[in-house]
Write a protein that holds these residues in place. Structure first.
Motif, mmCIF file in Angstrom:
data_model
loop_
_atom_site.group_PDB
_atom_site.id
_atom_site.type_symbol
_atom_site.label_atom_id
_atom_site.label_comp_id
_atom_site.label_asym_id
_atom_site.label_seq_id
_atom_site.Cartn_x
_atom_site.Cartn_y
_atom_site.Cartn_z
ATOM 1 N N SER A 92 -5.470 -2.251 4.011
ATOM 2 C CA SER A 92 -4.991 -1.449 2.891
ATOM 3 C C SER A 92 -3.533 -1.809 2.637
ATOM 4 O O SER A 92 -2.848 -2.343 3.507
ATOM 5 C CB SER A 92 -5.143 0.053 3.172
ATOM 6 N N ASP A 93 -3.093 -1.534 1.432
ATOM 7 C CA ASP A 93 -1.722 -1.845 1.033
ATOM 8 C C ASP A 93 -1.053 -0.586 0.497
ATOM 9 O O ASP A 93 -1.699 0.268 -0.091
ATOM 10 C CB ASP A 93 -1.694 -2.903 -0.081
ATOM 11 N N SER A 94 0.252 -0.530 0.682
ATOM 12 C CA SER A 94 1.044 0.570 0.138
ATOM 13 C C SER A 94 2.269 -0.020 -0.546
ATOM 14 O O SER A 94 3.043 -0.745 0.085
ATOM 15 C CB SER A 94 1.473 1.516 1.261
ATOM 16 N N GLU A 95 2.417 0.260 -1.835
ATOM 17 C CA GLU A 95 3.610 -0.170 -2.562
ATOM 18 C C GLU A 95 4.748 0.765 -2.182
ATOM 19 O O GLU A 95 4.572 1.982 -2.145
ATOM 20 C CB GLU A 95 3.373 -0.124 -4.072
ATOM 21 N N LEU A 96 5.914 0.200 -1.931
ATOM 22 C CA LEU A 96 7.070 0.982 -1.508
ATOM 23 C C LEU A 96 8.145 0.946 -2.575
ATOM 24 O O LEU A 96 8.465 -0.112 -3.108
ATOM 25 C CB LEU A 96 7.624 0.422 -0.188
ATOM 26 N N LYS A 97 8.695 2.119 -2.864
ATOM 27 C CA LYS A 97 9.739 2.240 -3.895
ATOM 28 C C LYS A 97 10.942 2.972 -3.322
ATOM 29 O O LYS A 97 10.806 3.765 -2.390
ATOM 30 C CB LYS A 97 9.191 2.987 -5.106
ATOM 31 N N GLY A 147 17.253 -0.244 -6.194
ATOM 32 C CA GLY A 147 16.835 -1.515 -6.768
ATOM 33 C C GLY A 147 15.939 -2.349 -5.866
ATOM 34 O O GLY A 147 15.553 -3.457 -6.216
ATOM 35 N N ALA A 148 15.595 -1.830 -4.696
ATOM 36 C CA ALA A 148 14.737 -2.560 -3.757
ATOM 37 C C ALA A 148 13.264 -2.310 -4.075
ATOM 38 O O ALA A 148 12.915 -1.375 -4.798
ATOM 39 C CB ALA A 148 15.032 -2.133 -2.324
ATOM 40 N N SER A 149 12.408 -3.141 -3.520
ATOM 41 C CA SER A 149 10.967 -2.944 -3.634
ATOM 42 C C SER A 149 10.335 -3.424 -2.341
ATOM 43 O O SER A 149 10.943 -4.160 -1.571
ATOM 44 C CB SER A 149 10.399 -3.714 -4.825
ATOM 45 N N GLY A 150 9.111 -2.994 -2.111
ATOM 46 C CA GLY A 150 8.445 -3.409 -0.890
ATOM 47 C C GLY A 150 6.961 -3.182 -0.935
ATOM 48 O O GLY A 150 6.429 -2.533 -1.845
ATOM 49 N N LYS A 151 6.308 -3.732 0.078
ATOM 50 C CA LYS A 151 4.865 -3.592 0.202
ATOM 51 C C LYS A 151 4.550 -3.578 1.690
ATOM 52 O O LYS A 151 5.124 -4.353 2.466
ATOM 53 C CB LYS A 151 4.180 -4.770 -0.474
ATOM 54 N N LEU A 152 3.653 -2.696 2.091
ATOM 55 C CA LEU A 152 3.206 -2.627 3.474
ATOM 56 C C LEU A 152 1.724 -2.936 3.516
ATOM 57 O O LEU A 152 0.928 -2.254 2.872
ATOM 58 C CB LEU A 152 3.477 -1.232 4.061
ATOM 59 N N ASN A 153 1.365 -3.980 4.261
ATOM 60 C CA ASN A 153 -0.033 -4.318 4.507
ATOM 61 C C ASN A 153 -0.420 -3.693 5.844
ATOM 62 O O ASN A 153 0.282 -3.882 6.834
ATOM 63 C CB ASN A 153 -0.254 -5.825 4.582
ATOM 64 N N ILE A 154 -1.535 -2.963 5.842
ATOM 65 C CA ILE A 154 -2.000 -2.277 7.048
ATOM 66 C C ILE A 154 -3.358 -2.852 7.429
ATOM 67 O O ILE A 154 -4.293 -2.826 6.625
ATOM 68 C CB ILE A 154 -2.118 -0.758 6.794
ATOM 69 N N LEU A 155 -3.444 -3.380 8.642
ATOM 70 C CA LEU A 155 -4.700 -3.946 9.141
ATOM 71 C C LEU A 155 -5.147 -3.118 10.342
ATOM 72 O O LEU A 155 -4.471 -3.095 11.371
ATOM 73 C CB LEU A 155 -4.506 -5.393 9.564
ATOM 74 N N ALA A 156 -6.284 -2.433 10.199
ATOM 75 C CA ALA A 156 -6.785 -1.582 11.281
ATOM 76 C C ALA A 156 -8.297 -1.647 11.329
ATOM 77 O O ALA A 156 -8.964 -1.335 10.335
ATOM 78 C CB ALA A 156 -6.321 -0.146 11.083
ATOM 79 N N GLY A 157 -8.843 -2.046 12.461
ATOM 80 C CA GLY A 157 -10.294 -2.062 12.643
ATOM 81 C C GLY A 157 -11.044 -2.859 11.600
ATOM 82 O O GLY A 157 -12.082 -2.442 11.128
ATOM 83 N N GLY A 158 -10.527 -3.998 11.198
ATOM 84 C CA GLY A 158 -11.175 -4.830 10.204
ATOM 85 C C GLY A 158 -10.951 -4.374 8.775
ATOM 86 O O GLY A 158 -11.401 -5.014 7.835
ATOM 87 N N GLU A 159 -10.307 -3.263 8.595
ATOM 88 C CA GLU A 159 -9.995 -2.735 7.263
ATOM 89 C C GLU A 159 -8.568 -3.109 6.881
ATOM 90 O O GLU A 159 -7.675 -3.100 7.719
ATOM 91 C CB GLU A 159 -10.120 -1.211 7.247
#
Length: 127
Positions: free
Chosen positions: A84-89, A70-82
């Motif tokens: 990206s996001d990853s939805e976590l299930k 029942g959990a949810s999550g999101k990971l924001n990745i900041l690398a070299g000015g870029e």
């Protein structure tokens, strides 16, 4: 020996061992168990592992696995000015999973919502 003396000695020995058992219980605290990087949010500890285009987040509290049903999550990745996001299930037991990757030095911002708890946020840097 008198009963009172034995009781005093026994109580002293028990009291001396309490700090050692507490220290042993937290010996792994903050240490990666799955080869990833560790981030904390209050009492909850997250270990982030990136392999083969998949990100796995292991969740524990006081060294014990926390169920992610029942959990949810999101990971924001900041690398070299870029960015990206990853939805976590939920991925069973104490794991959340999503697609993505990060490189050493990337800044990671993890946001997790566990059922019945306030939202958690943790930051770390990939190694």
């Amino acid at each position: 020996m008198h009963a009172k003396t034995l009781l005093t000695v026994a109580a002293s020995l028990i009291a001396l061992n309490l700090p050692l058992s507490h220290a042993h219980a937290h010996a792994d605290h903050g240490q990666p168990q799955y080869g990833g990087v560790v981030a904390e949010a209050g009492e909850v500890e997250f270990e982030l592992v990136a392999k083969a285009g998949k990100i796995t987040v292991y969740v524990s509290e006081h060294g014990k696995p926390v169920t992610t049903a029942g959990a949810s999550g999101k990971l924001n990745i900041l690398a070299g000015g870029e960015k990206s996001d990853s939805e976590l299930k939920p991925a069973g037991d104490n794991r959340l999973e999503g697609q993505g990757a990060y490189v050493a030095g990337a800044k990671l911002l993890l946001q997790v919502q566990l059922p019945g708890r306030k939202p958690l946020q943790a930051r770390t840097v990939a190694k």
